[in-house]
Design an enzyme around this catalytic site. Structure first.
Site, mmCIF file in Angstrom:
data_model
loop_
_atom_site.group_PDB
_atom_site.id
_atom_site.type_symbol
_atom_site.label_atom_id
_atom_site.label_comp_id
_atom_site.label_asym_id
_atom_site.label_seq_id
_atom_site.Cartn_x
_atom_site.Cartn_y
_atom_site.Cartn_z
ATOM 1 N N GLU A 1 31.747 28.409 36.238
ATOM 2 C CA GLU A 1 33.131 28.720 36.620
ATOM 3 C C GLU A 1 33.163 29.947 37.521
ATOM 4 O OE1 GLU A 1 35.052 29.428 32.887
ATOM 5 O OE2 GLU A 1 34.598 27.422 32.153
ATOM 6 N N LYS B 1 33.915 33.558 38.458
ATOM 7 C CA LYS B 1 34.201 34.774 37.688
ATOM 8 C C LYS B 1 35.298 35.505 38.454
ATOM 9 C CE LYS B 1 32.139 38.622 35.174
ATOM 10 N NZ LYS B 1 33.252 39.551 35.271
ATOM 11 N N ARG C 1 41.527 39.666 31.793
ATOM 12 C CA ARG C 1 41.369 38.615 30.778
ATOM 13 C C ARG C 1 42.615 38.609 29.909
ATOM 14 N NH1 ARG C 1 36.344 37.235 28.100
ATOM 15 N NH2 ARG C 1 36.742 35.603 26.576
ATOM 16 N N ARG D 1 42.222 42.225 26.750
ATOM 17 C CA ARG D 1 40.885 42.285 26.175
ATOM 18 C C ARG D 1 40.835 43.277 25.010
ATOM 19 N NH1 ARG D 1 35.837 42.729 29.064
ATOM 20 N NH2 ARG D 1 34.351 43.467 27.536
ATOM 21 N N ARG E 1 28.898 38.760 22.224
ATOM 22 C CA ARG E 1 28.311 38.725 23.567
ATOM 23 C C ARG E 1 26.967 38.019 23.423
ATOM 24 N NH1 ARG E 1 29.303 41.683 28.144
ATOM 25 N NH2 ARG E 1 30.488 43.317 27.095
ATOM 26 N N LYS F 1 26.944 35.757 32.828
ATOM 27 C CA LYS F 1 27.623 36.099 34.081
ATOM 28 C C LYS F 1 26.595 36.442 35.155
ATOM 29 C CE LYS F 1 28.459 40.741 32.386
ATOM 30 N NZ LYS F 1 29.324 41.872 32.215
HETATM 31 P P1 ATP Z 1 32.529 42.946 33.804
HETATM 32 O O1 ATP Z 1 32.646 44.404 34.071
HETATM 33 O O2 ATP Z 1 31.352 42.310 34.458
HETATM 34 O O3 ATP Z 1 33.795 42.181 33.979
HETATM 35 P P2 ATP Z 1 32.912 43.129 31.061
HETATM 36 O O4 ATP Z 1 32.063 44.010 30.221
HETATM 37 O O5 ATP Z 1 34.293 43.551 31.358
HETATM 38 O O6 ATP Z 1 32.103 42.828 32.340
HETATM 39 P P3 ATP Z 1 31.935 40.611 30.334
HETATM 40 O O7 ATP Z 1 31.984 39.861 29.079
HETATM 41 O O8 ATP Z 1 30.619 41.175 30.614
HETATM 42 O O9 ATP Z 1 33.038 41.706 30.381
HETATM 43 O O10 ATP Z 1 32.362 39.635 31.499
HETATM 44 C C1 ATP Z 1 33.270 38.682 31.213
HETATM 45 C C2 ATP Z 1 34.604 39.051 31.786
HETATM 46 O O11 ATP Z 1 34.724 38.341 33.000
HETATM 47 C C3 ATP Z 1 35.697 38.509 30.913
HETATM 48 O O12 ATP Z 1 36.139 39.451 29.982
HETATM 49 C C4 ATP Z 1 36.782 38.118 31.870
HETATM 50 O O13 ATP Z 1 37.702 39.181 32.046
HETATM 51 C C5 ATP Z 1 36.077 37.912 33.183
HETATM 52 N N1 ATP Z 1 36.083 36.521 33.653
HETATM 53 C C6 ATP Z 1 36.462 36.128 34.879
HETATM 54 N N2 ATP Z 1 36.343 34.811 35.031
HETATM 55 C C7 ATP Z 1 35.888 34.317 33.868
HETATM 56 C C8 ATP Z 1 35.564 33.001 33.406
HETATM 57 N N3 ATP Z 1 35.672 31.951 34.177
HETATM 58 N N4 ATP Z 1 35.114 32.892 32.137
HETATM 59 C C9 ATP Z 1 34.982 33.970 31.333
HETATM 60 N N5 ATP Z 1 35.277 35.227 31.712
HETATM 61 C C10 ATP Z 1 35.727 35.411 32.973
#
Ligand code: ATP
Length: 592
Positions: free
Chosen positions: A245, A247, A252, A268, A413, A419
């Site tokens: 998908e 990103k 979120r 979040r 996680r 990702k």
């Molecule tokens: P980052 O700073 O890379 O966003 P993070 O620590 O905030 O990382 P991660 O779990 O590492 O959070 O990355 C997932 C985040 O990516 C999710 O919390 C969401 O906000 C975002 N995201 C964007 N598109 C998607 C998707 N298709 N599926 C899941 N998460 C997604």
């Protein structure tokens, strides 16, 4: 349980920095509590009166608490003010004015109810009501009880009892060992409410918690993604079909749609952010007539004419209390859905992703503000690669690769979601989410603010914050000028007992604020503490750190873990200063 006994327990917790000792103390506490008491204890241990997502505040500032102390001890306010000036701790001041007063024997639930009453007083005259209620409560307290009551009211209790430590303690009380912790943790991840978990566990036993389901209106802790530096690593973690998908670079959002009543949007961090997105709420309402659901997706700012995705910074202009309606027009958004956790009374958490997404597509009607995350299903790495290129081309920050057969693992996680961002490919640095634990006074141009901030990663095993670097670069002038005010509420007179570091900071802070930063190399340092027991020669540290942005959406316990940093250090692509082939990256990431 008497509140006096509970206060003794708070004192024991405050005096230890060992998570093992904390678990012992907590387990000793919970064996003596009934279900209702356990709920109250769970909140109070965190200095709260309700689960975080309810946002219940006592609403009393220092001034009002000083007035209540003065009234309870029948002394002039100026005496209390002077004592506060000397100690800087209203808990200590409340204890001082309670003197050798004997406890009136209030129970834990009685004190909890009184505190809730203070929180519930609203409207005209509420400040006077709160003050009178608190003064009366303090009059019934011994010195120790008064100390903790004042701290709870002010929101400064901060015992450092991490959620996982709490759950270990509860498990030990229920089973004599840590073996129930995974069940309790799962229940907590689904309900996001330690009080509810503790009450249910004590009422119906641990086994009943295995069947816990999401509740519409209570946020589910979000599933998170691991990262890879090379798409070729994917098959190591997921065999079989993957859903790839976009990103999206937005926010979120977990949407709770009840059959009747109000839709709630959670961030979040499980804050209620419904007011920021009235347009998204309307789109959901139009789509979900009569159905009940919990959905997840990313809200992204878009350019209406072209549909082009805009970055996170643009979206954040919507983060405002007032004038939201004007910004609905100025910053249009779209909600890109990618998961369905609950539908019409059925939990979908254990169903495979492929099933959840098929159901999602069947039950949602797309509209101008509501659609599905762009995705493709494949087993072919080359296809993943080309979908990634398309995602970048269309303005996404990368892709999330998901195991089509995986359940929704709340609060985890794991490797079911991976990702992969453009920064990784262009060998720009990883970013880290780190907790501010100390500061160095600025000199010269930076007089009056900080020259650098000491930041730490979180070690969930030991419940400690291990220092990783001092960051002074990357702040704008405005940001720098704002630092002293921003950090003031977290200032301590000495290093926090849960912080591990050899650095002598000028100022110490409560581990509370999380920032995202980037850096160029990992190195071994004699003063920093990340993964010190494993590296042996010293702790891991980050060279050339640079501030990117504050992560208001993260709790300190959600910071980058020391394990993640250690894995990066050990990985073939980890930039270590003992690997000469690794080049400095040409420019820093956008922080998007
Ligand atoms: P980052 O700073 O890379 O966003 P993070 O620590 O905030 O990382 P991660 O779990 O590492 O959070 O990355 C997932 C985040 O990516 C999710 O919390 C969401 O906000 C975002 N995201 C964007 N598109 C998607 C998707 N298709 N599926 C899941 N998460 C997604």
């Amino acid at each position: 349980m008497k509140f006096a006994t509970f206060s003794e327990i708070l004192e024991q917790l405050e005096q230890t920095s060992s998570s093992l000792k904390m678990i012992e103390v907590l387990s000793g506490l919970f064996v003596h509590l009934g279900p209702v008491e356990a709920r109250a204890a769970a909140y109070l241990l965190k200095g709260k009166l309700a689960p975080d997502y309810e946002g219940t505040e006592l609403g009393m500032a220092e001034k009002a608490v000083m007035r209540a102390i003065a009234a309870s001890a029948a002394v002039p306010l100026c005496h209390v003010q002077a004592a506060f000036h000397r100690t800087g701790d209203l808990g200590a001041v409340a204890a001082q004015y309670a003197g050798d007063r004997r406890s009136a024997g209030l129970t834990l639930p009685q004190v909890f109810e009184r505190l809730r009453k203070i929180a519930c007083a609203r409207g005209t005259g509420s400040q006077a009501t709160k003050l009178a209620l608190l003064a009366d409560l303090l009059q019934h307290c011994s010195a120790r009880e008064a100390k903790y009551t004042a701290r709870i009211v002010l929101g400064t209790l901060r015992l450092g009892v991490a959620e996982m430590t709490f759950l270990y303690g509860l498990s030990k009380a229920l089973t004599g060992s840590k073996k129930a912790k995974p069940i309790l943790e799962n229940a907590f991840n689904v309900l996001s409410d330690l009080g509810e978990v503790a009450e249910r566990a004590l009422r119906s036993g641990v086994e009943a918690l295995r069947r816990v389901r999401p509740v519409v209106g209570k946020p589910v802790r979000m599933m998170l993604a691991q990262r890879v530096k090379d798409l070729a690593e994917i098959p190591k973690h997921i065999s079989g079909l993957v859903h790839v998908e976009y990103k999206y670079d937005g926010e979120r959002v977990q949407a709770h749609v009840p059959r009747s009543g109000d839709i709630v949007l959670y961030s979040r961090r499980q804050e209620d952010i419904t007011h920021q997105y009235p347009d998204v709420v309307q789109a959901l309402r139009d789509s979900f007539r009569g159905k009940q659901a919990i959905l997840e997706g990313e809200v992204v700012a878009i350019e209406v004419a072209t549909g082009r995705l805009k970055d996170f910074q643009t979206l954040m202009q919507r983060r405002r209390k007032h004038d939201v309606e004007a910004y609905v027009g100025k910053i249009p958004v779209k909600y890109f859905l990618f998961d369905l956790l609950h539908l019409d009374g059925q939990s979908l958490l254990q169903k495979p992703l492929a099933f959840r997404q098929e159901t999602l597509v069947r039950c949602v009607q797309e509209s101008e503000r509501l659609t599905f995350a762009a995705s493709t299903a494949t087993k072919d790495l080359e296809e993943v690669e080309s979908f990634f290129a398309e995602a970048i081309e269309r303005g996404a920050e990368g892709v999330v690769i998901k195991d089509a057969q995986s359940p929704y693992e709340a609060g985890t996680r794991g490797w079911h979601w991976i990702k992969y961002k453009k920064e990784y490919r262009t060998e720009l640095a990883d970013t880290f989410d780190l907790v501010v634990v100390g500061g160095m006074h600025g000199r010269g141009m930076r007089g009056g603010t900080f020259g650098s901030l000491l930041v730490a990663a979180f070690n969930p095993t030991t419940n400690r914050y291990e220092s990783f670097t001092k960051v002074g670069a990357g702040f704008t002038d405005v940001e720098l000028a704002r630092l002293p005010k921003l950090l003031k509420p977290y200032r301590l007179s000495a290093k926090h007992r849960l912080v591990e570091t050899g650095v002598k900071a000028d100022v110490w802070f409560e581990p509370a604020l999380v920032m995202e930063l980037t850096g160029a190399q990992l190195t071994v340092s004699p003063v920093h503490a990340v993964a010190r027991e494993r590296v042996k020669k010293g702790g891991l540290a980050l060279r050339f750190p640079r501030f990117l942005r504050w992560r208001d959406d993260k709790e300190p316990e959600q910071a980058t873990t020391t394990e993640e940093i250690y894995e990066l250090y050990e990985s073939p692509s980890g930039r270590r200063d003992d690997k000469p082939s690794v080049r400095r990256r040409p420019k820093y990431g956008s922080g998007a």
